[in-house]
Scaffold this active site. Structure first.
Site, PDB file in Angstrom:
ATOM      1  N   ALA A  70      -3.176 -12.943   7.158  1.00 26.94           N
ATOM      2  CA  ALA A  70      -2.242 -12.113   7.923  1.00 26.94           C
ATOM      3  C   ALA A  70      -2.822 -10.759   8.299  1.00 26.94           C
ATOM      4  CB  ALA A  70      -0.948 -11.924   7.126  1.00 26.94           C
ATOM      5  N   THR A  71      -3.636 -10.176   7.431  1.00 23.76           N
ATOM      6  CA  THR A  71      -4.201  -8.855   7.747  1.00 23.76           C
ATOM      7  C   THR A  71      -5.077  -8.935   8.992  1.00 23.76           C
ATOM      8  OG1 THR A  71      -4.084  -8.003   5.486  1.00 23.76           O
ATOM      9  CG2 THR A  71      -5.751  -7.047   6.925  1.00 23.76           C
ATOM     10  N   GLN A 180       6.640 -13.482   5.671  1.00 19.20           N
ATOM     11  CA  GLN A 180       7.602 -13.750   4.601  1.00 19.20           C
ATOM     12  C   GLN A 180       8.778 -14.624   5.059  1.00 19.20           C
ATOM     13  OE1 GLN A 180       7.086 -13.240   1.536  1.00 19.20           O
ATOM     14  NE2 GLN A 180       5.449 -11.724   1.500  1.00 19.20           N
ATOM     15  N   GLY A 201      -1.278 -18.499   5.068  1.00 22.99           N
ATOM     16  CA  GLY A 201      -1.294 -19.702   4.260  1.00 22.99           C
ATOM     17  C   GLY A 201      -0.860 -19.518   2.819  1.00 22.99           C
ATOM     18  N   CYS A 325      -0.209  -5.933  -1.460  1.00 20.35           N
ATOM     19  CA  CYS A 325      -1.279  -5.531  -0.532  1.00 20.35           C
ATOM     20  C   CYS A 325      -1.389  -4.020  -0.414  1.00 20.35           C
ATOM     21  CB  CYS A 325      -1.018  -6.140   0.845  1.00 20.35           C
ATOM     22  SG  CYS A 325      -0.949  -7.932   0.811  1.00 20.35           S
TER      23      CYS A 325
END
Length: 378
Positions: A70-71, A180, A201, A325
């Site tokens: 995602a980052t 999320q 994932g 994170c």
């Protein structure tokens, strides 16, 4: 047995994902770019996974690009879209409670001449749709709002926001971090009116190190990973077939069970809420309405988060103090909600998955009471 209740940080890979990854490492180990049969088999595995992600988002498979997570996806989509479309339009509107990968991308764009308008949440944790919409104008190049907040579980009115933006300013690019909400809330790209979507994932029982970007057909994003031109030039670098295969397998295994998983999480969430409500030293930070039941945030009066976390760990119970994170410091999400620092400093985030059980909730509730009685006396 350990009670693992930190699933918003990461989830245990499901059996289907593990089997798919193992097969791709032991049998289907070719390079998807190779022109021979071994390479073609690897490419077919990637294609199958792409179709699975597309089915979950109800979009065309060619709109899906695989990334490392995602980052990377958020960085690529936000910066890449702003750079491509932001030659004249320099305004971006975003919620003030985004994941660090979104917020840091916004700071980068601010340093490069863009104006970023951040919309604070209401005290309940949700973004006011009308306030967000009102901030968008003809000079707005990009609007970004997450689907589910990673610390409180608040569901954002993304569909309402993006639909109105597209009606008034059809050229404004819309981006949604759906990490999320993916496989927890049914997502249809067309219904959401999002041009760009991020999913990951390891939040859905696949391994770490793989994610995906949805880019609507016709939308241009400048790539940030240059090289051999894999993923249609959007993300160069040899595709990780084991991770991508595992991601696809995890999605296929869960796609049809979204309603059941929601109901199970709702039962666990409600059970924990009732137990916490009976304790006068607990403040629940997550709103009861417009809420994703997979996440519940609360504070234990007078006991800092890390102290309670270590006590719970000694009892084989694993939770979080907020976003995994973003290490250290106050929670920017709880602060934006107007929650006092003392309360925010004692916040605990519990997050469920399809593997969570009532027994884990019972163990947590008991340990919290023991922890308060022990730690409050110090």
């Amino acid at each position: 047995m350990p009670a693992y209740l930190d699933n918003a940080a990461t989830t245990k890979p499901c059996e289907e994902a593990v089997a798919a990854a193992l097969a791709a490492m032991t049998d289907n180990y070719g390079n998807p770019s190779s022109l021979h049969r071994v390479g073609l088999n690897a490419e077919l595995a990637v294609t199958e996974a792409r179709k699975s992600i597309a089915a979950a988002l109800v979009c065309l498979p060619e709109c899906i690009t695989f990334t490392s997570g995602a980052t990377e996806s958020n960085n690529t989509l936000i910066i890449g879209a702003a750079e491509h479309y932001g030659k004249r339009k320099k305004k971006i509107v975003v919620s003030a409670i985004e994941h660090p990968s979104v917020e840091e991308s916004m700071k980068y764009l601010e340093k490069n001449g863009f104006e970023v308008v951040r919309i604070k949440p209401q005290k309940t944790g949700e973004i006011d749709a009308d306030e967000f919409i009102a901030a968008v104008d003809y000079n707005t190049v990009l609007a970004s709002c997450m689907l589910v907040n990673n610390e409180t579980g608040a569901i954002m009115p993304v569909k309402k926001i993006f639909t109105q933006i597209k009606r008034s300013y059809p050229d404004c690019i819309t981006h949604c971090d759906a990490v999320q909400g993916f496989l927890k809330i049914p997502i249809k790209t067309a219904d959401l009116n999002a041009d760009l979507i991020t999913v990951s994932g390891h939040k859905v029982h696949a391994p770490k190190g793989v994610g995906a970007m949805y880019i609507k057909k016709g939308i241009r994003v400048n790539p940030r990973m240059l090289g051999g031109g894999q993923e249609k030039g959007m993300r160069s670098g040899t595709e990780s077939v084991p991770l991508i295969s595992a991601f696809g397998a995890a999605v296929r295994a869960q796609l049809q069970t979204i309603p059941t998983a929601w109901s199970n999480a709702e039962e666990l969430n409600n059970r924990l809420r009732k137990k916490l409500a009976a304790l006068d030293y607990i403040t629940i930070n997550s709103n009861a309405e417009d809420q994703c039941p997979f996440i519940l945030n609360f504070s234990v009066k007078g006991i800092r988060s890390e102290i309670m976390l270590h006590f719970l760990e000694s009892k084989n119970i694993y939770v979080s103090s907020g976003s995994a994170c973003s290490k250290g410091g106050h929670s920017s999400v709880l602060t934006a909600m107007g929650i006092p620092d003392k309360v925010a400093d004692s916040a605990i985030r519990v997050s469920f998955s399809r593997m969570s059980s009532c027994g884990e909730v019972e163990a947590l509730a008991t340990a919290l009471q023991e922890g308060y009685m022990s730690l409050a006396k110090r």
